[in-house]
Every structure is written in C-alpha cells, then in structure tokens.
Write a protein that holds these residues in place. Sequence first.
Motif, PDB file in Angstrom:
ATOM      1  N   ARG A 247      -6.443   2.997 -16.965  1.00 55.46           N
ATOM      2  CA  ARG A 247      -6.573   1.972 -15.926  1.00 55.46           C
ATOM      3  C   ARG A 247      -5.732   0.771 -16.321  1.00 55.46           C
ATOM      4  O   ARG A 247      -5.698   0.367 -17.481  1.00 55.46           O
ATOM      5  CB  ARG A 247      -8.039   1.542 -15.756  1.00 55.46           C
ATOM      6  CG  ARG A 247      -8.261   0.443 -14.726  1.00 55.46           C
ATOM      7  CD  ARG A 247      -7.862   0.903 -13.323  1.00 55.46           C
ATOM      8  NE  ARG A 247      -8.709   1.981 -12.831  1.00 55.46           N
ATOM      9  CZ  ARG A 247      -8.411   2.746 -11.783  1.00 55.46           C
ATOM     10  NH1 ARG A 247      -7.257   2.552 -11.151  1.00 55.46           N
ATOM     11  NH2 ARG A 247      -9.235   3.702 -11.404  1.00 55.46           N
ATOM     12  N   GLN A 248      -5.046   0.189 -15.326  1.00 55.52           N
ATOM     13  CA  GLN A 248      -4.303  -1.058 -15.516  1.00 55.52           C
ATOM     14  C   GLN A 248      -4.930  -2.135 -14.644  1.00 55.52           C
ATOM     15  O   GLN A 248      -5.248  -1.897 -13.476  1.00 55.52           O
ATOM     16  CB  GLN A 248      -2.838  -0.885 -15.120  1.00 55.52           C
ATOM     17  CG  GLN A 248      -2.045   0.031 -16.013  1.00 55.52           C
ATOM     18  CD  GLN A 248      -0.573   0.052 -15.641  1.00 55.52           C
ATOM     19  OE1 GLN A 248       0.047  -0.997 -15.466  1.00 55.52           O
ATOM     20  NE2 GLN A 248      -0.019   1.244 -15.515  1.00 55.52           N
ATOM     21  N   LEU A 249      -5.087  -3.328 -15.212  1.00 58.20           N
ATOM     22  CA  LEU A 249      -5.621  -4.471 -14.475  1.00 58.20           C
ATOM     23  C   LEU A 249      -4.776  -5.704 -14.779  1.00 58.20           C
ATOM     24  O   LEU A 249      -3.975  -5.711 -15.722  1.00 58.20           O
ATOM     25  CB  LEU A 249      -7.085  -4.734 -14.865  1.00 58.20           C
ATOM     26  CG  LEU A 249      -8.094  -3.632 -14.515  1.00 58.20           C
ATOM     27  CD1 LEU A 249      -9.468  -3.967 -15.095  1.00 58.20           C
ATOM     28  CD2 LEU A 249      -8.193  -3.398 -13.015  1.00 58.20           C
TER      29      LEU A 249
ATOM     30  N   ASP B 236       4.921   1.778  -7.559  1.00 60.47           N
ATOM     31  CA  ASP B 236       4.028   0.904  -8.321  1.00 60.47           C
ATOM     32  C   ASP B 236       2.604   0.967  -7.776  1.00 60.47           C
ATOM     33  O   ASP B 236       1.644   1.037  -8.547  1.00 60.47           O
ATOM     34  CB  ASP B 236       4.536  -0.540  -8.283  1.00 60.47           C
ATOM     35  CG  ASP B 236       3.774  -1.443  -9.244  1.00 60.47           C
ATOM     36  OD1 ASP B 236       3.856  -1.202 -10.460  1.00 60.47           O
ATOM     37  OD2 ASP B 236       3.090  -2.372  -8.774  1.00 60.47           O
ATOM     38  N   PHE B 237       2.463   0.958  -6.446  1.00 60.92           N
ATOM     39  CA  PHE B 237       1.133   1.067  -5.842  1.00 60.92           C
ATOM     40  C   PHE B 237       0.458   2.369  -6.250  1.00 60.92           C
ATOM     41  O   PHE B 237      -0.712   2.388  -6.644  1.00 60.92           O
ATOM     42  CB  PHE B 237       1.237   0.983  -4.318  1.00 60.92           C
ATOM     43  CG  PHE B 237      -0.054   1.284  -3.610  1.00 60.92           C
ATOM     44  CD1 PHE B 237      -1.039   0.316  -3.488  1.00 60.92           C
ATOM     45  CD2 PHE B 237      -0.286   2.548  -3.071  1.00 60.92           C
ATOM     46  CE1 PHE B 237      -2.241   0.600  -2.853  1.00 60.92           C
ATOM     47  CE2 PHE B 237      -1.486   2.844  -2.438  1.00 60.92           C
ATOM     48  CZ  PHE B 237      -2.466   1.870  -2.324  1.00 60.92           C
TER      49      PHE B 237
ATOM     50  N   ASN C 151       0.810  -1.217   0.000  1.00 60.21           N
ATOM     51  CA  ASN C 151       0.000   0.000   0.000  1.00 60.21           C
ATOM     52  C   ASN C 151       0.846   1.271   0.000  1.00 60.21           C
ATOM     53  O   ASN C 151       0.444   2.306   0.541  1.00 60.21           O
ATOM     54  CB  ASN C 151      -0.968   0.015   1.185  1.00 60.21           C
ATOM     55  CG  ASN C 151      -1.951  -1.137   1.145  1.00 60.21           C
ATOM     56  OD1 ASN C 151      -2.408  -1.532   0.076  1.00 60.21           O
ATOM     57  ND2 ASN C 151      -2.262  -1.698   2.302  1.00 60.21           N
TER      58      ASN C 151
ATOM     59  N   LYS D 172       1.103   4.340  -8.840  1.00 54.38           N
ATOM     60  CA  LYS D 172       0.830   4.390 -10.276  1.00 54.38           C
ATOM     61  C   LYS D 172      -0.358   3.524 -10.665  1.00 54.38           C
ATOM     62  O   LYS D 172      -1.259   3.966 -11.390  1.00 54.38           O
ATOM     63  CB  LYS D 172       2.081   3.943 -11.044  1.00 54.38           C
ATOM     64  CG  LYS D 172       1.888   3.681 -12.528  1.00 54.38           C
ATOM     65  CD  LYS D 172       1.492   4.913 -13.295  1.00 54.38           C
ATOM     66  CE  LYS D 172       1.354   4.609 -14.789  1.00 54.38           C
ATOM     67  NZ  LYS D 172       0.756   5.742 -15.524  1.00 54.38           N
ATOM     68  N   VAL D 173      -0.373   2.284 -10.192  1.00 50.64           N
ATOM     69  CA  VAL D 173      -1.404   1.341 -10.635  1.00 50.64           C
ATOM     70  C   VAL D 173      -2.746   1.625  -9.978  1.00 50.64           C
ATOM     71  O   VAL D 173      -3.792   1.625 -10.631  1.00 50.64           O
ATOM     72  CB  VAL D 173      -0.961  -0.114 -10.369  1.00 50.64           C
ATOM     73  CG1 VAL D 173      -2.084  -1.089 -10.689  1.00 50.64           C
ATOM     74  CG2 VAL D 173       0.275  -0.447 -11.188  1.00 50.64           C
ATOM     75  N   SER D 174      -2.745   1.880  -8.654  1.00 53.02           N
ATOM     76  CA  SER D 174      -4.013   2.099  -7.946  1.00 53.02           C
ATOM     77  C   SER D 174      -4.516   3.524  -8.097  1.00 53.02           C
ATOM     78  O   SER D 174      -5.699   3.801  -7.872  1.00 53.02           O
ATOM     79  CB  SER D 174      -3.850   1.783  -6.461  1.00 53.02           C
ATOM     80  OG  SER D 174      -3.040   2.760  -5.819  1.00 53.02           O
ATOM     81  N   GLN D 175      -3.613   4.441  -8.475  1.00 54.47           N
ATOM     82  CA  GLN D 175      -3.938   5.858  -8.593  1.00 54.47           C
ATOM     83  C   GLN D 175      -4.550   6.404  -7.302  1.00 54.47           C
ATOM     84  O   GLN D 175      -5.494   7.199  -7.311  1.00 54.47           O
ATOM     85  CB  GLN D 175      -4.839   6.116  -9.802  1.00 54.47           C
ATOM     86  CG  GLN D 175      -4.176   5.713 -11.117  1.00 54.47           C
ATOM     87  CD  GLN D 175      -5.014   6.030 -12.336  1.00 54.47           C
ATOM     88  OE1 GLN D 175      -5.563   7.112 -12.441  1.00 54.47           O
ATOM     89  NE2 GLN D 175      -5.110   5.076 -13.257  1.00 54.47           N
ATOM     90  N   THR D 176      -3.988   5.935  -6.185  1.00 55.74           N
ATOM     91  CA  THR D 176      -4.363   6.419  -4.867  1.00 55.74           C
ATOM     92  C   THR D 176      -3.097   6.717  -4.073  1.00 55.74           C
ATOM     93  O   THR D 176      -2.050   6.113  -4.313  1.00 55.74           O
ATOM     94  CB  THR D 176      -5.209   5.393  -4.090  1.00 55.74           C
ATOM     95  OG1 THR D 176      -4.486   4.146  -4.032  1.00 55.74           O
ATOM     96  CG2 THR D 176      -6.547   5.148  -4.758  1.00 55.74           C
TER      97      THR D 176
ATOM     98  N   ASP E 274     -12.099   2.752 -17.026  1.00 51.12           N
ATOM     99  CA  ASP E 274     -12.331   1.619 -16.124  1.00 51.12           C
ATOM    100  C   ASP E 274     -13.195   0.557 -16.797  1.00 51.12           C
ATOM    101  O   ASP E 274     -12.912  -0.653 -16.699  1.00 51.12           O
ATOM    102  CB  ASP E 274     -13.011   2.096 -14.836  1.00 51.12           C
ATOM    103  CG  ASP E 274     -12.115   2.969 -13.969  1.00 51.12           C
ATOM    104  OD1 ASP E 274     -10.898   3.001 -14.228  1.00 51.12           O
ATOM    105  OD2 ASP E 274     -12.632   3.622 -13.048  1.00 51.12           O
TER     106      ASP E 274
END
Length: 562
Positions: free
Chosen positions: A472-474, A273-274, A269, A276-280, A539
């Motif tokens: 969005r990345q998944l 990387d967290f 958390n 960038k990917v979660s955008q939080t 999304d």
Amino acid sequence: MPPSSLRVVYAFAREMHPKTTDVFIEYGTAGFRTKASLLEHVVYRMGLLAVIRSRVKNGRTIGMMITASHNLEPDNGVKLIDPEGEMLEQSWEEIATRLANVSDNDLEATTAEVIKQVNADMGLKASVFIGMDTRYTSPRLAAAAVHGVMALKGTAKEFGIVTTPILHYCVRCRNDNTYGTPTEEGRKYGPYSLVGTPGERGYYEKIVGAFKNIRGKLPVHGSYNTTLYVDGANGVGGKKLNIIKKSLDGELDLVLYNLGGNGGKLNLNCGADFVKVSQTPPVGVEHAPFQRVASLDGDGDRLVYYYLDNNNKMHLLDGDKIATLLASYVTELLKACEATDLKLGLVQTAYANGASTKYITEDLKVPVSCVKTGVKHLHHAAQSYDIGVYFEANGHGTVLYSDKAKTTIRRIAQEGEPEQRKAAQLLLNFIDMTNETVGDAISDLFLVETVLCARGQNVKDWMEAYTDLPCRQLKVTVQDRNAISTADAERRCTAPEGLQSRIDELVATYKSGRSFVRPSGTEDVVRVYAEADTQENADKLAAEVSQAVFDLAGGVGDRPLA
C-alpha cells in the motif's frame, strides 16, 4: 555576450512573464512541477537556462518538455533534457532552482552569474527542442519557453503535443544521427517503413518498424492473443497509439479507451499512476475476464498492465513485473547467442516489491542494484552493466545496451552458428524497439507484447512467475516535506529524530513487513510505502507509519492521510 545584451532578459520577464509569486519552487525528481498558475516565469527562465546549457555543450540541442506527467490537470511542469536524451545533469538542478526563484529585478544579474559560473561561450549557436503534453495550460507555458530561448538568441524548434519519450528521442537523434531521425514520422522512406537503417528512421518508423519486423519472426501460438485493451489516461500517449494502430497490420489489435473525449479528464481516475496507487481499474474501460489491459500515464512515459479475473478482482502487473519479464527474455536470448561475456543487471528502487527482488536474484540469477527514486538515478546505475534493465515499480523504465553489447550481438548475428544468428537477430530487433533515452510507455508496451507472443503466454501466465507481497502507498501532508531525510537508497529515515525507530517497531509486528518514507520529488507531500503478508496487514502498516510521520514530522490538518 556583453552585459548590455542581457537587458532583453529582464525586459521579457517584466513585460510578458513577470514573477507574481513568492512561493519557492524547486527542481525535483522530474523537473519543476506545481500548479500551472505558478509556472510561467519559471518556464521562461528555463528557456534561458536551456540556451546556456546548449552553449556549454558546444551548441548541441537541449530539450524542454512541458508536462506534469501523472499529476492531475491543474498542475503542470517543465524539465530539461540533456543532449543524449537523458535527464538534466544533477549539478545543474541547483542552478535551475536558483534562476527560477530570484526576483525579476535580479534576473539579469543572476543570468550573468550563471553564464560565468558554467563558463558558457555565448557566441556559439544554441538549439532547443520544445514539446508539451495535452494540458490546457501547456501552450501558454510553451510560448514562455520560446521567449526564454529567444531572449538569449537561441533557436527554438516546437514539436507541439508529443509524449515525453518522443521528445527525449528527438533530442538524442538531433545530437546523434546514428540513433535515428529527430521526427515522429521519419523523413526518407514514408511512415512505418521497414526500409533503411535505424539512423534513417523517425520514432514511429524505428519503434513500430522493429516491432513489426520481430513479430514477423514470431508466430502467434499458445495462449497469447493479439487483442490488447489500452487505457490512455486521457493524455497524449493514447492519441499517439491511435495513430500507430493503423500501421500494425493485425500484428496487435489495440482497443483504445480514455483518449480524451467525452469529457474525460487527464489522469482523473485513470492512467498508470491511478491504477498502481489505488490498485483499482480505471474508469471508462470495458473489461472481459483475463483480458490484458495496459494503462499509460498522461505524458506517455509510464506503463502498467492489469487484468480482472472471473470474480472481477484486479491483478496488477507493474514495473517490477515488466522488468522481470524483459530481463528474463533478454537473458534467454543472450544464452541462445552464447554471448557469455555480456553482463546483464537489473536496477530497482525501494518501491520494488520484495518478492520481485527475491525472484530476480534467486530464480533469474540476475544481479540487482537498488538506488534512490528517480529515473536519473536508475539510468545512471543501469549504465554500469553491458545490458541494464531499470524500472520503477510505477512503470517507468527501459533497457540500456552498451556499445560493447551492440557490437557483440551484431557480430554474432553475422558470424555465429544458425541458432546463434537467429537469437541475435531477434535481440537486434528488440534493441531497435527500445527507447534507450528514457522510460517510454509505447516502446515498453511493444517490448512486453513481443515477449508474451514469443513465449505464447497470456497475462495470467505472466502473473504466475512470482507472487507479489501485498502493498500500500499513502501520502501525508506535512509543513515541510524536506524535514524528512533518508539514506540507504531511501530505505532508512535519518530525520526527524525517532521516526525510523518508530517505523522499525511497527514493521516488526507484521509478517513479511517492510516500510519506508520519503519526501516526494513531484508533490508537496511525504510518501509512505508498506508491504506485508496480507493486504489487510499492508494497509494497517501503511496507516500506522503514516500516523508516525504525521506525529513526528509536523503533519498538517487533523488526520495523517492526504
């Protein structure tokens, strides 16, 4: 080396680092990376390969870095570093994979085959530098690496806990003493000295010394402020910045968070990387509106920035934003130098935001190349320019300067008109501040801060250069990630049959829609990227493409998203 002397290779494997799993492990984008419990025999065998590689390179030093970078703490990995500080030559990746997966009984014979295949002179001396990140499994794996080096009579030097870029830097310096001294601190002048040539300085002296030198020429002005919040991802990069901050003399006020204390878990958390990917925002960081925050990853080779506005909304400045910032500033200095014969170019991957590519080509008038994901591909492409800027959107990147560029800029700094000399001197400091061997979060952080200070800009000014398309990345878990094949720098899917046509159909239903899929080089998943005109649409597109991957590529479980 006669066959009988290879018996110790098997003895070390059998007694200390036996192969205890049948799981096939492949040398991917960033070396071997998987659960740490599966890696001990692999790292031991990479110690063998590092010695062979050193001898093929006439005894030049090879690096081994024990890290899983941005992965969570249960994972670990190992990657080899070639003599110039670059990634392992691609043709050796298959050799590494083969050596890692043979049985213990076949290891001695396979080692002999590899030695013959690459025509290694086993009578030469061999040198291997070994570094590791902060994971609790790293010391045990580093010991396995040392045993691999010993088994083939190489010489191992352990650097302990270092960032990945510091080890790359030290390998480069060991093989090219004009680049610097192969230590963190340096040796000739004391820590952070500005005395002496770059070739006489260690990592901190060279990078930090250049930053302090250039900041002495750039008065703080405009809306720039010297306070920078930093999320250290509970990894090694934050620890090194904690050492460096004591020497900055107020040029930059680092406020450090997530340094590994108070039970903070590596990359959990938090980290680049967290973010960038979660955008939080990461946990553990205090925020003031519009205050710059820099997030490093676990081994210190990625960097992204972000800030929160008055409504607590996060605004991300990722590798694309960093690349455009640096490229535009270097372009300004080249223009001021009147170094018109030097060609600057920017290298991206398919993950680069479409808005950034448009801004680079139409506003900055800088040529752009697109290559496959992976630093080795970007690094190689950047070398085709006199000055090559490369960044992945995840924040991994740097700037490369050719010998021609350095010679030209030095000449202008000595012989040019006053304004030309001034710009050239700034550019020489900028070059000195750059870790050209590999993407380096610490070096890149100082480069970004230099440009913002030079321009008198705050983080909001930087953000407003252009507006990213929402993305969005998944991840999708499938039975075999290698069932996905790609072409056109991974922007088109060639297998399984029907997947690309389905992606095209989905993308066509969204304004500014774009999506691609690729097998991960670091995790056993398929990665999905999508962008569109709104976050809601990005999304939705990512979710729909993920479902298509799940349906057509053998998804695991009862839903598509990992």
